[in-house]
Design a protein around this motif. Structure first.
Motif, short mmCIF file in Angstrom:
data_model
loop_
_atom_site.label_atom_id
_atom_site.label_comp_id
_atom_site.label_asym_id
_atom_site.label_seq_id
_atom_site.Cartn_x
_atom_site.Cartn_y
_atom_site.Cartn_z
N UNK A 17 13.48 2.20 -8.18
CA UNK A 17 12.44 3.19 -8.39
C UNK A 17 11.48 3.35 -7.22
N UNK A 18 10.34 3.94 -7.56
CA UNK A 18 9.34 4.31 -6.56
C UNK A 18 8.81 3.10 -5.79
N UNK A 19 8.48 2.01 -6.50
CA UNK A 19 7.95 0.83 -5.83
C UNK A 19 8.95 0.29 -4.82
N UNK A 20 10.20 0.18 -5.21
CA UNK A 20 11.22 -0.32 -4.30
C UNK A 20 11.36 0.55 -3.06
N UNK A 21 11.30 1.85 -3.26
CA UNK A 21 11.38 2.79 -2.14
C UNK A 21 10.19 2.61 -1.20
N UNK A 22 9.01 2.45 -1.78
CA UNK A 22 7.81 2.26 -0.96
C UNK A 22 7.87 0.92 -0.21
N UNK A 23 8.38 -0.10 -0.86
CA UNK A 23 8.51 -1.41 -0.21
C UNK A 23 9.51 -1.33 0.94
N UNK A 24 10.59 -0.61 0.75
CA UNK A 24 11.58 -0.43 1.82
C UNK A 24 10.95 0.29 3.01
N UNK A 25 10.17 1.33 2.72
CA UNK A 25 9.49 2.06 3.78
C UNK A 25 8.52 1.16 4.52
N UNK A 26 7.79 0.33 3.78
CA UNK A 26 6.82 -0.57 4.40
C UNK A 26 7.53 -1.62 5.25
N UNK A 27 8.67 -2.09 4.79
CA UNK A 27 9.48 -3.03 5.59
C UNK A 27 9.84 -2.38 6.92
N UNK A 28 10.33 -1.15 6.86
CA UNK A 28 10.71 -0.43 8.08
C UNK A 28 9.51 -0.23 9.01
N UNK A 29 8.37 0.10 8.44
CA UNK A 29 7.15 0.28 9.23
C UNK A 29 6.77 -1.03 9.93
N UNK A 30 6.81 -2.12 9.18
CA UNK A 30 6.41 -3.41 9.74
C UNK A 30 7.37 -3.89 10.83
N UNK A 31 8.67 -3.78 10.60
CA UNK A 31 9.61 -4.30 11.61
C UNK A 31 9.61 -3.44 12.87
N UNK A 32 9.10 -2.22 12.76
CA UNK A 32 9.01 -1.35 13.93
C UNK A 32 7.62 -1.32 14.55
N UNK A 33 6.72 -2.17 14.03
CA UNK A 33 5.39 -2.29 14.62
C UNK A 33 4.50 -1.07 14.44
N UNK A 34 4.66 -0.37 13.33
CA UNK A 34 3.91 0.87 13.10
C UNK A 34 2.76 0.71 12.11
N UNK A 35 2.31 -0.53 11.90
CA UNK A 35 1.26 -0.78 10.92
C UNK A 35 -0.01 0.02 11.20
N UNK A 36 -0.35 0.19 12.46
CA UNK A 36 -1.59 0.89 12.80
C UNK A 36 -1.59 2.32 12.27
N UNK A 37 -0.43 2.95 12.21
CA UNK A 37 -0.31 4.28 11.62
C UNK A 37 -0.80 4.27 10.18
N UNK A 38 -0.39 3.28 9.41
CA UNK A 38 -0.78 3.19 8.00
C UNK A 38 -2.27 2.88 7.88
N UNK A 39 -2.78 1.96 8.72
CA UNK A 39 -4.22 1.67 8.68
C UNK A 39 -5.04 2.91 9.01
N UNK A 40 -4.58 3.70 9.97
CA UNK A 40 -5.28 4.93 10.34
C UNK A 40 -5.29 5.91 9.18
N UNK A 41 -4.16 6.09 8.55
CA UNK A 41 -4.08 7.00 7.39
C UNK A 41 -5.00 6.52 6.28
N UNK A 42 -5.00 5.22 6.02
CA UNK A 42 -5.85 4.68 4.96
C UNK A 42 -7.33 4.91 5.27
N UNK A 43 -7.73 4.76 6.51
CA UNK A 43 -9.13 4.99 6.89
C UNK A 43 -9.52 6.46 6.73
N UNK A 44 -8.61 7.35 7.10
CA UNK A 44 -8.93 8.78 7.11
C UNK A 44 -8.75 9.48 5.78
N UNK A 45 -7.92 8.89 4.89
CA UNK A 45 -7.64 9.54 3.61
C UNK A 45 -7.91 8.59 2.46
#
Length: 74
Positions: free
Chosen positions: A46-74
């Protein structure tokens, strides 16, 4: 060119783990090792698993700052 789904990224940046030892933590704040374990064992359905997979991909590619920026702005 791929257009990211803005609403989905905002939701991902603000989503909190609903269960387990990381309950109520933002997905981005959960250690990469947790996602690596799920990658090996299988993400939830389901949705949680999909989001966790996306977060795994973000983390292994070093894109965490993108998520932090989005969280700050939205």
């Amino acid at each position: 060119m791929i257009q990211p789904n803005k609403a989905a990224l905002i939701e991902l940046a603000n989503y909190k783990m609903p269960f387990g030892k990381h309950k109520n933590q933002f997905l981005i704040d959960i250690p990469e090792a947790y996602y690596t374990w799920f990658q090996q064992k299988g993400f939830p359905q389901g949705k949680l698993g999909s989001m966790m997979q996306q977060m795994y991909d973000i983390k292994i590619n070093g894109l965490e700052e993108l998520i932090y920026t989005i969280r700050r702005e939205f």
